[in-house]
Design an enzyme around this catalytic site. Sequence first.
Site, PDB file in Angstrom:
ATOM      1  N   HIS A  72       0.860  -1.184   0.000  1.00 17.69           N
ATOM      2  CA  HIS A  72       0.000   0.000   0.000  1.00 17.69           C
ATOM      3  C   HIS A  72       0.894   1.230   0.000  1.00 17.69           C
ATOM      4  CE1 HIS A  72      -2.496   3.218   1.491  1.00 17.69           C
ATOM      5  NE2 HIS A  72      -3.520   2.524   1.048  1.00 17.69           N
ATOM      6  N   TYR A 199      -7.622  10.274   5.021  1.00 15.29           N
ATOM      7  CA  TYR A 199      -7.576  11.137   6.198  1.00 15.29           C
ATOM      8  C   TYR A 199      -8.562  12.287   5.971  1.00 15.29           C
ATOM      9  CZ  TYR A 199      -3.229   8.780   7.561  1.00 15.29           C
ATOM     10  OH  TYR A 199      -2.292   7.842   7.933  1.00 15.29           O
ATOM     11  N   PRO A 291      -1.861   5.799  17.948  1.00 13.49           N
ATOM     12  CA  PRO A 291      -1.898   5.104  16.651  1.00 13.49           C
ATOM     13  C   PRO A 291      -1.951   6.059  15.449  1.00 13.49           C
ATOM     14  CG  PRO A 291      -4.011   4.865  17.778  1.00 13.49           C
ATOM     15  CD  PRO A 291      -3.123   5.669  18.696  1.00 13.49           C
ATOM     16  N   LYS A 295       2.670   3.389  14.239  1.00 11.10           N
ATOM     17  CA  LYS A 295       4.066   3.041  14.566  1.00 11.10           C
ATOM     18  C   LYS A 295       4.200   1.930  15.610  1.00 11.10           C
ATOM     19  CE  LYS A 295       6.035   6.150  11.975  1.00 11.10           C
ATOM     20  NZ  LYS A 295       6.406   5.696  10.640  1.00 11.10           N
ATOM     21  N   TYR A 386       6.672   8.406   7.349  1.00 13.25           N
ATOM     22  CA  TYR A 386       5.439   7.600   7.361  1.00 13.25           C
ATOM     23  C   TYR A 386       5.768   6.111   7.315  1.00 13.25           C
ATOM     24  CZ  TYR A 386       0.425   6.990   6.217  1.00 13.25           C
ATOM     25  OH  TYR A 386      -0.915   6.677   6.227  1.00 13.25           O
TER      26      TYR A 386
END
Length: 389
Positions: A72, A199, A291, A295, A386
Amino acid sequence: IDTEVVVLGAGPAGLVLANLLGAAGIGCVVLERQSRRWVENRSRAGFLAPDAVAVLRTHGLAAGLDSRGHDHDVCEFRGVDGGFELCYGKRGSGRPHTVHPQQELVTDLIAEFLRGGGAVHFETTAEFIGDLDTERPWVMARTADGRVRRVTGRYLAGCDGGRGVSAAAVPARTAVRDHGITWLALLVQAPPSSPNVLYGVHPDGFAGQMPRTPDITRYYLQCDPSDTVEDWDDARVWAALRRRLHADRHGPLVEGPIVERGLVRLRSEIRDRLRHGRLLLAGDAATAISPSAAKGANLAILGAELLAHALSDALRGGDLSGLGQYCADYTPMIERAQEFSHWMIDLLHPPAADDPHADYHRVLRRARLRDLVVSRAHQDFFSDNYVGL
Ligand code: FAD
């Protein structure tokens, strides 16, 4: 029971560590408070960073991930002023995530450990630990039928999460940040509404969508910190998701039954010590992390690998310097992940209602989002952080 390493907790940290120690011929037992069924069905993380995937592949623990996981590399920000896609797999170091639900990874890791002759004691709660400054530290654990067992090792690995006994046994100065933000975390039995991570940046609060499997999708909704899950019936959830993910502009959401709903308080803890005598912490026991940037499981896997090396050196080579090095190597990784997770929290959430500088913070957030649209340097920064640790 007498062994070389007692591993507390059968989450990603404890199970990666146990597998690596087992492969190195080091005796270890895993103590897990919950049943096997419970840990194999506990859905949490899904996005594995390339470094964590590399650890699993290097040690032959990636068969499930390679057959059922998928790459992804695009996330999409949707705001009131419009939306944009950021292909993080083509920016920065150019690496994707692998999507593989945590409960499937845990199931794979348990099967692999047992196949190699390892022992996991489920429904066995570590209640006390002691003699950490001696060569034979111990754990007193209680089984489901009420029996108390003493388990002795040469080292204890504290992988029992932020609320286990291990973290409490390491005296440390802990920097704590309660972000004052709560998410309603939902699992929906339906394909994702978009193949991208979504998002939703909305004045009402954050909303997110994370693909998991072809039939299960995770959604998040920022809610009032005093809310309970009962405050959010299906109709209210879908109305909020549609509004905050701007479905009117980007197309309808794929709705389905909500099969799990829980509340996640965004909270971070960074401790200045990860070791006390012969007890060493890894994963959530070493650091609680929100979250917001996915990570936690990744830090757990990378920490477990570092710890496995340090323990192997100590037990097989008699070299104790690796134990100190473990803390020195793991700490910067934790701090980097914490910094980026906090950066993401600021990016994704509107200022709190009582923030005296709310207008100012709204402007900063707009500038940060605009940078991600127009600036290659900002896209590279985002992408490296990221997927990286
Ligand atoms: P855990 O998974 O918590 O395992 C600890 C184990 O110890 C548990 O099984 C527990 O039962 C056991 N235990 C506790 N106390 C005792 C005791 N006294 N005796 C014996 N056993 C004990 N991270 C990511 O990297 N990517 C993501 O996409 C992501 N998404 C997330 C989504 C949500 C909703 C949440 C809540 C978290 C998410 N995370 C994510 C974080 C990630 O799930 C955790 O960081 C990860 O589970 C940490 O692994 P661990 O092995 O350290 O701890």
